[in-house]
Each structure stands twice: as C-alpha cells, then as structure tokens.
Design an enzyme around this catalytic site. Sequence first.
Site, PDB file in Angstrom:
ATOM      1  CE  LYS A 151      -4.364  -1.717   2.085  1.00 56.42           C
ATOM      2  NZ  LYS A 151      -5.341  -1.453   3.117  1.00 56.42           N
ATOM      3  CG  ASP A 186      -8.562   0.587   3.357  1.00 55.26           C
ATOM      4  OD1 ASP A 186      -9.340  -0.066   2.473  1.00 55.26           O
ATOM      5  OD2 ASP A 186      -7.160   0.441   3.226  1.00 55.26           O
TER       6      ASP A 186
HETATM    7  P1  NDP Z   1      -1.064  -2.425  10.752  1.00 55.98           P
HETATM    8  O1  NDP Z   1      -0.122  -3.801  10.815  1.00 55.98           O
HETATM    9  O2  NDP Z   1      -0.928  -1.441   9.720  1.00 55.98           O
HETATM   10  O3  NDP Z   1      -1.439  -2.029  12.066  1.00 55.98           O
HETATM   11  C1  NDP Z   1      -1.786  -2.767  13.241  1.00 55.98           C
HETATM   12  C2  NDP Z   1      -2.432  -2.094  14.308  1.00 55.98           C
HETATM   13  O4  NDP Z   1      -2.760  -2.973  15.507  1.00 55.98           O
HETATM   14  C3  NDP Z   1      -1.460  -1.364  15.033  1.00 55.98           C
HETATM   15  O5  NDP Z   1      -2.022  -0.043  15.491  1.00 55.98           O
HETATM   16  C4  NDP Z   1      -0.711  -2.182  16.072  1.00 55.98           C
HETATM   17  O6  NDP Z   1      -0.307  -1.399  17.390  1.00 55.98           O
HETATM   18  C5  NDP Z   1      -2.154  -2.845  16.601  1.00 55.98           C
HETATM   19  N1  NDP Z   1      -1.838  -4.052  17.246  1.00 55.98           N
HETATM   20  C6  NDP Z   1      -1.685  -5.186  16.683  1.00 55.98           C
HETATM   21  N2  NDP Z   1      -1.702  -6.192  17.350  1.00 55.98           N
HETATM   22  C7  NDP Z   1      -1.961  -5.508  18.754  1.00 55.98           C
HETATM   23  C8  NDP Z   1      -1.883  -6.270  19.963  1.00 55.98           C
HETATM   24  N3  NDP Z   1      -1.716  -7.507  20.429  1.00 55.98           N
HETATM   25  N4  NDP Z   1      -2.131  -5.390  20.939  1.00 55.98           N
HETATM   26  C9  NDP Z   1      -2.224  -4.041  20.749  1.00 55.98           C
HETATM   27  N5  NDP Z   1      -2.162  -3.520  19.588  1.00 55.98           N
HETATM   28  C10 NDP Z   1      -2.096  -4.323  18.611  1.00 55.98           C
HETATM   29  O7  NDP Z   1      -2.464  -3.060   9.993  1.00 55.98           O
HETATM   30  P2  NDP Z   1      -3.812  -2.388   9.307  1.00 55.98           P
HETATM   31  O8  NDP Z   1      -3.803  -1.123   9.671  1.00 55.98           O
HETATM   32  O9  NDP Z   1      -3.670  -2.599   7.927  1.00 55.98           O
HETATM   33  O10 NDP Z   1      -4.914  -3.301   9.657  1.00 55.98           O
HETATM   34  C11 NDP Z   1      -5.642  -3.233  10.853  1.00 55.98           C
HETATM   35  C12 NDP Z   1      -6.836  -4.277  10.844  1.00 55.98           C
HETATM   36  O11 NDP Z   1      -7.745  -3.282   9.934  1.00 55.98           O
HETATM   37  C13 NDP Z   1      -6.660  -5.507  10.372  1.00 55.98           C
HETATM   38  O12 NDP Z   1      -7.668  -6.334  11.225  1.00 55.98           O
HETATM   39  C14 NDP Z   1      -7.128  -5.378   8.973  1.00 55.98           C
HETATM   40  O13 NDP Z   1      -7.887  -6.848   8.575  1.00 55.98           O
HETATM   41  C15 NDP Z   1      -8.262  -4.411   9.034  1.00 55.98           C
HETATM   42  N6  NDP Z   1      -8.842  -3.689   7.833  1.00 55.98           N
HETATM   43  C16 NDP Z   1      -9.971  -3.798   7.458  1.00 55.98           C
HETATM   44  C17 NDP Z   1     -10.345  -3.243   6.224  1.00 55.98           C
HETATM   45  C18 NDP Z   1     -11.773  -3.373   5.978  1.00 55.98           C
HETATM   46  O14 NDP Z   1     -12.073  -3.120   4.668  1.00 55.98           O
HETATM   47  N7  NDP Z   1     -12.656  -3.971   6.721  1.00 55.98           N
HETATM   48  C19 NDP Z   1      -9.434  -2.698   5.386  1.00 55.98           C
HETATM   49  C20 NDP Z   1      -8.109  -2.467   5.943  1.00 55.98           C
HETATM   50  C21 NDP Z   1      -7.711  -3.005   7.050  1.00 55.98           C
HETATM   51  P3  NDP Z   1       1.543  -1.127  17.291  1.00 55.98           P
HETATM   52  O15 NDP Z   1       1.549   0.267  16.342  1.00 55.98           O
HETATM   53  O16 NDP Z   1       1.650  -0.973  18.689  1.00 55.98           O
HETATM   54  O17 NDP Z   1       2.066  -2.433  16.477  1.00 55.98           O
END
Ligand code: NDP
Length: 285
Positions: free
Chosen positions: A71, A107
């Site tokens: 992306k 998105d």
């Molecule tokens: P990223 O990897 O960019 O970000 C992940 C986020 O989740 C970060 O803020 C991370 O925190 C946090 N995180 C992950 N694991 C934990 C944990 N165990 N405890 C606390 N915080 C956690 O992923 P995306 O932003 O691309 O995706 C996020 C979600 O959104 C996914 O589930 C994805 O499937 C969903 N999504 C849904 C879409 C839709 O159309 N419905 C479109 C795009 C995404 P940290 O910064 O601390 O690592």
Amino acid sequence: MPANFKAELVACLGQPVAENPTGVMQEAAFRALGLDWRYLTIEVAPDQLANAITGVRAFGMRGLNLTIPHKVAILRHLDEVAPDAALIGAVNTVCRQGDRLVGMNTDGKGFLRGVRIDARVDPKGKKAVVLGAGGAARAIVTELALAGTEEILVVNRSADRAKAMVDDLAARTGCKIRWQSWPEIYQVPEDAGLLVNATSIGLYPDIGAMPPVDLSCAQPDLLVCDAVFNPPETRLLAAARRRSLPVLDGLSMLVHQGAIGFQLWTGQEAPVGVMKQALRKALGI
Ligand code: NDP
C-alpha cells in the site's frame, strides 16, 4: 455489432493474498451488471512490485487493489496520487485514466460510508476514539477528520507510532486529534460518540482476542465499529451488543470500499447488496 472477446482486467496484488475475499464480491458485481470484466487475485513479492506494475501497464489493466505489503510501496510507481491518498500516505486502489495510473485510498471512505449508510450516524460534531495507528487507522482518522469529527483520540500500543501519525494528521487536517498509549484497560469516555477498533486484535485465527477496553461508562448511542471483518462478529462487537450499543462490523467497510473502487473503475454504480451477499457466502456466514 462485431464480437468482442476481450475482457477488461482488474487485480488485487499482495503477499499473502490467497485469503483476500475482495475478488469474490467484485466478480459478483461484474456479473450482476453484465460486464465482461475479470478480477484477478495475484501474489506479488515486494521485490517484484515494479515488474508487476510494468505488466499492469503492458496489459492495459483498468485498475488495481493493493494489500499488504504494497500500500505504501506502490506510491513511487504511479503517475498521480489523489490528495486524500497522499494525506493518508497509502494507496489501496489504482484507477487507469488514459495511460496514467492514479492512486487513491478508499479504505477510510468505505468506513465512512458504512457509518453513514449502514449505521445511519453522522460523525460530524462527534468525539471519536480510534484504537490503533497502523494503515487502517490512518485512513479512518483522516476521513473522520475531513468529515468534521469534533475530536479524535488515537489509542495505540506503540506510543511513537501514535504520536507520529497524530502530529502529522492534526497539522495537515486542522482537526483536534490527540493520542495516548494504551493503559492496561482503556476506559471509553462517556462523551465518545464513536469507537473504532482499527487494530488487528481479534483477526482470524486469533478470534478469542479482544482489545482491552471497558465500555461500562459508554453513552447508550456510542457506535462501536470494528475494522476486522474476519470474523465479522468480533469479541468487541459481541461485548458492545451485550450492552445494547449499536455496532458496525468490518464487512461494511470492506464492501463499501470495494463499491467505491468498482465505481471508479467501471463508471457504474456498484450493486452493494450483491457484493455483500457474495462476500457473506464466500466467508460462510
Ligand atoms: P497494521 O499492521 O498497519 O496496524 C496494526 C495495528 O494493530 C497497529 O496499531 C498495532 O499496534 C495494533 N496491534 C496489533 N496487535 C496488537 C496487540 N496485540 N495489542 C495492541 N495493539 C495491537 O494493520 P492495518 O492497519 O493494515 O490493519 C488493521 C486491521 O484492519 C486488520 O485487522 C485488517 O484486517 C483491518 N482492515 C480492514 C479493512 C476493511 O475493509 N474492513 C481494510 C483494511 C484493514 P502497534 O502500532 O503498537 O504495533
């Protein structure tokens, strides 16, 4: 009219990508409108993205979706990036305009459409809490800010990531956006009108996980949204339902972002109901 056996092509590029269900809903939409278009789901390794885009141009493909990990990397391969996608710093949809590839981000717009159309809520003037500071959170926060949300609080595990995102978006949108790092349990404040889980907590296969939030002070019309779409009924949404709070699942965002992409590529209004049904069937729900 002479026969035309040439199909128009759209693809989703990612790695891993095999479990991405977007193609199912786009193919269903093409069929419903009688369009001879195909949607391909293609695994592309990061070091092959430049070659893949050369192929996209050579084949005259009409558009793309980009998913993990492309992306951000796609930006340098495009001829133009829409201003809101540039603000988000990521592109999930590419549209061919003449011989130019234009990057967009649907998105956050898909999320916002879901809030407005499916949940019948206008975020304007409301206070929102967004959990997460990754790509999905950034798109959602940007669109909420542009939609006139009064105040946005970003809660994230990694403080550095939250701070960087919030400082940047607050300066560029003029919206009041704050951040805080995640306490052991985050107490959702009484004046919040919108809570969005934009972390990957609860995503399959880790379906037993729930973002550590306490909803006990929530006002009765707090809209609780989850970006996670697999499973659609996350533990967070189940907890909100138990308190009789309105909820919005991640399928809504997924379908509406796809519908916006469909319209950008084909110029036709997307059959949203058909797309949602196809997606539900593919996910077995
Ligand atoms: P990223 O990897 O960019 O970000 C992940 C986020 O989740 C970060 O803020 C991370 O925190 C946090 N995180 C992950 N694991 C934990 C944990 N165990 N405890 C606390 N915080 C956690 O992923 P995306 O932003 O691309 O995706 C996020 C979600 O959104 C996914 O589930 C994805 O499937 C969903 N999504 C849904 C879409 C839709 O159309 N419905 C479109 C795009 C995404 P940290 O910064 O601390 O690592």
